[in-house]
Write an enzyme that holds these catalytic residues in place. Sequence first.
Site: not given
Length: 431
Positions: A32, A60, A148
């Site tokens: 942030d 964003h 993953k």
Amino acid sequence: MFRALPSTFPSRARSEPGGSRVTVVLGAQWGDEGKGKLVDLLATEADIVCRCQGGNNAGHTVVVDGKEYDFHLFPSGIINPKAISFIGNGVVIHLPGLFEEAEKNEKKGLLFDFHQAVDGLQEVQRQAQEGKNIGTTKKGIGPTYSSKAARTGLRICDLLSDFDEFSSRFKNLAHQYKSMFPTLEIDTEGQLKKLKGYAEKIRPMVRDGVYFMYEALHGSPKKILIEGANAALLDIDFGTYPFVTSSNCTVGGVCTGLGVPPQNIGEVYGVVKAYTTRVGIGAFPTEQINEIGDILQSRGHEWGVTTGRKRRCGWLDLVILRYAHMINGFTALALTKLDILDVLDEIKISVAYKLAGKRIPYFPANQEILQKVEVEYETMPGWKTDTTGARKWEDLPPKAQNYIRCVENHVGVPVKWVGVGKSRESVIQLF
């Protein structure tokens, strides 16, 4: 004996590193910091803008011509219509939220609806068992990276290949999660039907990521901009574990997430807020649970773009910034939201940590130890002047200039940009 390289092997690759140098923008705190604004600014001259890691847990905000854009998955530079937006290997993709304009890489991990459901269930489980949770965005990022690492995950290239094989593996993955979480409901056939439709929509935009980046680096000269999501203190290896994200948000994530060799990394810009914020739980040595924290929160509009959660606020912590620099090797800094400090009578900056009354030269890896540090501050007078109209260094009050120089002197990295507002025009470039 060494075997001779085949004549078809690119000669430039064996003779010298060569190729373009990429510019990297990274968060230097807990996220942030305003990375999106800097990326948007730099992207006006870029040929390619890339995301290298994370997923739609990032948020964003960019303001252009008075219009506010919130991005979660795409590079903030996507606003530039002349640049190619590229999402690399290290990013996990939730297809329902994907814009069709973006260039994509075929090896990215796929985030499914049940990954998001599992993320929420795991948080509930942690709260029940340990009395606390991690404070994830519940976007499914952790479970996707877990799949993953366990080699059970599925990728874009799998979705676009043999769909029968993909379906079989998808069902196996769904079954694994249902075994772990009996209350989990998964509409397997319904999700597969949607995924098959998404596959045809994205097929024209998919590229082999390694080849794409190699050609971009070694073809005609290009300006390549890479945007890191999250930030250094949220890095899975170097952050304030376990209150971190599931990917490498530091400079190494550029190499592993995009297939960019280290020698092709050029400028590395660290983005740091003029104070410190953090979302969720975890140690926060300079946090101000008082009027100062309230002022920073309200003036800075400190609410998470992705979660809507209120951000915790505190003084600027240069121990954290030095630590982020040790890992990333910043070549310059962007100091954002300086204007939020305009109303304060005095401003404190954390310059060191102490344990048992003695300064420590490192950033503690252990959360329990980090909770115990005593913060050593330098106190500076506030400038009590509106800086939002400043457009060059000389426009800033001398006391604000001193604040910026203090950051540079303690960290050993020059400040190249200073942010004094939300828009593109509210950024002062110093060199």
